[in-house]
Design a protein around this motif. Structure first.
Motif, PDB file in Angstrom:
ATOM      1  N   ASP A  40       0.822  -1.209   0.000  1.00 30.42           N
ATOM      2  CA  ASP A  40       0.000   0.000   0.000  1.00 30.42           C
ATOM      3  C   ASP A  40       0.851   1.251   0.000  1.00 30.42           C
ATOM      4  O   ASP A  40       0.577   2.222  -0.697  1.00 30.42           O
ATOM      5  CB  ASP A  40      -0.925  -0.014   1.225  1.00 30.42           C
ATOM      6  CG  ASP A  40      -1.805   1.223   1.302  1.00 30.42           C
ATOM      7  OD1 ASP A  40      -2.370   1.607   0.264  1.00 30.42           O
ATOM      8  OD2 ASP A  40      -1.912   1.813   2.397  1.00 30.42           O
ATOM      9  N   LYS A  41       1.936   1.240   0.791  1.00 30.93           N
ATOM     10  CA  LYS A  41       2.751   2.440   0.948  1.00 30.93           C
ATOM     11  C   LYS A  41       4.174   2.050   1.316  1.00 30.93           C
ATOM     12  O   LYS A  41       4.398   1.060   2.014  1.00 30.93           O
ATOM     13  CB  LYS A  41       2.156   3.335   2.050  1.00 30.93           C
ATOM     14  CG  LYS A  41       2.848   4.673   2.241  1.00 30.93           C
ATOM     15  CD  LYS A  41       2.151   5.481   3.339  1.00 30.93           C
ATOM     16  CE  LYS A  41       2.846   6.821   3.534  1.00 30.93           C
ATOM     17  NZ  LYS A  41       2.199   7.610   4.635  1.00 30.93           N
ATOM     18  N   ILE A  42       5.151   2.836   0.825  1.00 28.06           N
ATOM     19  CA  ILE A  42       6.553   2.649   1.181  1.00 28.06           C
ATOM     20  C   ILE A  42       7.073   3.976   1.718  1.00 28.06           C
ATOM     21  O   ILE A  42       6.888   5.023   1.079  1.00 28.06           O
ATOM     22  CB  ILE A  42       7.411   2.230  -0.035  1.00 28.06           C
ATOM     23  CG1 ILE A  42       6.829   0.980  -0.691  1.00 28.06           C
ATOM     24  CG2 ILE A  42       8.861   1.981   0.375  1.00 28.06           C
ATOM     25  CD1 ILE A  42       7.538   0.584  -1.981  1.00 28.06           C
ATOM     26  N   TYR A  43       7.711   3.940   2.875  1.00 24.02           N
ATOM     27  CA  TYR A  43       8.267   5.183   3.412  1.00 24.02           C
ATOM     28  C   TYR A  43       9.503   4.906   4.255  1.00 24.02           C
ATOM     29  O   TYR A  43       9.691   3.807   4.772  1.00 24.02           O
ATOM     30  CB  TYR A  43       7.226   5.944   4.235  1.00 24.02           C
ATOM     31  CG  TYR A  43       6.738   5.230   5.478  1.00 24.02           C
ATOM     32  CD1 TYR A  43       7.379   5.418   6.710  1.00 24.02           C
ATOM     33  CD2 TYR A  43       5.624   4.400   5.428  1.00 24.02           C
ATOM     34  CE1 TYR A  43       6.924   4.776   7.852  1.00 24.02           C
ATOM     35  CE2 TYR A  43       5.169   3.758   6.560  1.00 24.02           C
ATOM     36  CZ  TYR A  43       5.809   3.952   7.775  1.00 24.02           C
ATOM     37  OH  TYR A  43       5.368   3.301   8.910  1.00 24.02           O
TER      38      TYR A  43
ATOM     39  N   ILE B 144       1.233  -3.197   4.134  1.00 24.71           N
ATOM     40  CA  ILE B 144       0.603  -4.197   3.281  1.00 24.71           C
ATOM     41  C   ILE B 144      -0.914  -4.023   3.289  1.00 24.71           C
ATOM     42  O   ILE B 144      -1.523  -3.834   4.343  1.00 24.71           O
ATOM     43  CB  ILE B 144       0.949  -5.617   3.768  1.00 24.71           C
ATOM     44  CG1 ILE B 144       2.467  -5.764   3.999  1.00 24.71           C
ATOM     45  CG2 ILE B 144       0.450  -6.663   2.782  1.00 24.71           C
ATOM     46  CD1 ILE B 144       3.309  -5.505   2.794  1.00 24.71           C
ATOM     47  N   ASP B 145      -1.513  -4.056   2.098  1.00 19.53           N
ATOM     48  CA  ASP B 145      -2.980  -4.045   1.991  1.00 19.53           C
ATOM     49  C   ASP B 145      -3.562  -5.274   2.685  1.00 19.53           C
ATOM     50  O   ASP B 145      -2.892  -6.298   2.821  1.00 19.53           O
ATOM     51  CB  ASP B 145      -3.414  -4.056   0.523  1.00 19.53           C
ATOM     52  CG  ASP B 145      -3.383  -2.662  -0.083  1.00 19.53           C
ATOM     53  OD1 ASP B 145      -3.473  -1.707   0.687  1.00 19.53           O
ATOM     54  OD2 ASP B 145      -3.255  -2.556  -1.312  1.00 19.53           O
ATOM     55  N   GLU B 146      -4.834  -5.197   3.055  1.00 20.08           N
ATOM     56  CA  GLU B 146      -5.480  -6.300   3.773  1.00 20.08           C
ATOM     57  C   GLU B 146      -5.387  -7.641   3.047  1.00 20.08           C
ATOM     58  O   GLU B 146      -5.093  -8.660   3.691  1.00 20.08           O
ATOM     59  CB  GLU B 146      -6.943  -5.965   4.050  1.00 20.08           C
ATOM     60  CG  GLU B 146      -7.641  -7.025   4.885  1.00 20.08           C
ATOM     61  CD  GLU B 146      -9.067  -6.637   5.227  1.00 20.08           C
ATOM     62  OE1 GLU B 146      -9.809  -7.519   5.689  1.00 20.08           O
ATOM     63  OE2 GLU B 146      -9.429  -5.466   5.028  1.00 20.08           O
TER      64      GLU B 146
ATOM     65  N   GLU C 144      12.586   9.972  -4.320  1.00 20.48           N
ATOM     66  CA  GLU C 144      11.311   9.429  -4.768  1.00 20.48           C
ATOM     67  C   GLU C 144      11.207   7.949  -4.443  1.00 20.48           C
ATOM     68  O   GLU C 144      12.185   7.262  -4.247  1.00 20.48           O
ATOM     69  CB  GLU C 144      11.143   9.628  -6.279  1.00 20.48           C
ATOM     70  CG  GLU C 144      12.187   8.908  -7.110  1.00 20.48           C
ATOM     71  CD  GLU C 144      11.988   9.145  -8.577  1.00 20.48           C
ATOM     72  OE1 GLU C 144      12.157   8.179  -9.339  1.00 20.48           O
ATOM     73  OE2 GLU C 144      11.654  10.280  -8.965  1.00 20.48           O
ATOM     74  N   GLU C 145       9.966   7.518  -4.426  1.00 17.45           N
ATOM     75  CA  GLU C 145       9.680   6.106  -4.253  1.00 17.45           C
ATOM     76  C   GLU C 145       9.861   5.395  -5.572  1.00 17.45           C
ATOM     77  O   GLU C 145       9.426   5.888  -6.599  1.00 17.45           O
ATOM     78  CB  GLU C 145       8.245   5.965  -3.756  1.00 17.45           C
ATOM     79  CG  GLU C 145       7.820   4.549  -3.451  1.00 17.45           C
ATOM     80  CD  GLU C 145       6.402   4.525  -2.975  1.00 17.45           C
ATOM     81  OE1 GLU C 145       5.645   3.654  -3.411  1.00 17.45           O
ATOM     82  OE2 GLU C 145       6.046   5.386  -2.139  1.00 17.45           O
TER      83      GLU C 145
END
Length: 333
Positions: A214-217, A242-244, A331-332
């Protein structure tokens, strides 16, 4: 002489009576893996048990030719129902979007088939030339998996989950065998197509495991969120949320810490494969022996299921950077 003849007749009558009982008796072992179907030393019941075991092996392996060898007539319906698949196709790792995927899955379910003979169900008819026996067939209930999953990484992902399923789907089938001079043959082979009645197995597959990220940071003591960079640090810290749906997967990945130098990147660390079961996030911390030099760095993730790569690019400075210098440099990936 007459008394001797009568005695001989009585003895033969007793022998035939005992033989008749032993043919369909329930005193023999059902494990006949070492028996020869055509060996005259085995009773008919042992030969039937052996035939049932051979038929089960053929159903598990989806081996149509072996199955047909036990049948009185050509099992035409079985030829259509059996998910036969050559070995090369079964172990092809690049089948995620292949229409033959469903056949691979059905083959995997078939590999879990077991059989249990009801020895008390033996019946004979036609003066002992035909016998009936009930056999319970079971296979793993893959619907247990579908209660948690809507998509799979690939067919091997499905197979690994199927291994952990204990629930089964059971069906009892009455098999009819003929006892002929040529051996034991099955008269109703197409009744066994029920062991392949799996319903819908056309599952959905994702393009990549990382589709569920879902997201990387980046984070950590010396991470400056405003400028998206580190300063004066010997430690990088990265988080993948992680998404569900991804929380129901086994994640198998490696990560790489590198500096984007010329003419080729400088690797600081490449991990071994890491396995995490049902993660809600992946949190990695890498610490070097000394502070990192100024430059452009990245942390990249690779998985064992496909060739997709995800990660994050960022700058490192010895002192806290000016926003105007670095606002468009990180950037990602």
């Amino acid at each position: 002489m007459k008394n001797k003849l009568i005695a001989s007749v009585l003895i033969l009558a007793n022998v035939f009576t005992l033989a008749s009982c032993s043919i369909f008796g329930n005193t023999v072992e059902t494990d006949t893996s070492g028996a020869d179907v055509d060996d005259p030393h085995y009773t008919a019941s042992e030969k039937v048990y052996k035939a049932v075991n051979g038929l089960t092996d053929a159903l598990v392996a989806c081996d149509y030719e072996s199955f047909e060898s036990y049948c009185a007539d050509t099992p035409s319906k079985m030829k259509t129902a059996m998910p036969s698949l050559d070995e090369a196709a079964l172990y092809d790792d690049n089948k995620e979007n292949d229409p033959e995927n469903e056949l691979v899955v059905r083959h995997m379910i078939a590999s879990t088939i077991t059989s249990t003979i009801d020895v008390d169900s033996f019946k004979e008819k036609s003066k002992g030339n035909i016998c009936l026996i009930d056999v319970k067939y079971s296979y793993k209930d893959y619907n247990v998996i579908l209660e948690k999953r809507e998509k799979f990484i690939n067919t091997e992902d499905f197979k690994s989950l199927l291994t952990g399923v204990s629930d089964t789907v059971d069906c009892t089938i009455t098999l009819e065998f003929s006892l002929t001079k040529g051996g034991i043959v099955l008269n109703n082979p197409d009744d066994l197509t029920a062991v392949y009645d799996y319903g819908n197995t056309d599952f959905e597959y994702m393009e990549s495991l990382f589709d569920m990220v879902d997201k990387i940071y980046m984070t950590g003591a010396n991470w400056d969120q405003l400028t998206d960079s580190y300063y004066n640090t010997d430690t990088f810290e990265i988080v993948l949320t992680i998404d569900e749906p991804g929380e129901w997967f086994v994640w198998n990945y490696i990560y790489r810490v590198a500096s984007e130098t010329e003419p080729k990147w400088t690797d600081y660390y490449i991990s071994e494969y890491i396995t995490e079961v049902d993660p809600t996030e992946i949190h990695i911390t890498y610490t070097a022996d000394k502070p990192f030099e100024e430059g452009l760095y990245c942390i990249l993730f690779y998985n064992s299921y496909d060739s997709t790569i995800v990660g994050y690019e960022f700058n490192v400075y010895s002192t806290k950077p000016d926003v105007t210098v670095t606002s468009e440099t990180s950037e990602e990936v």
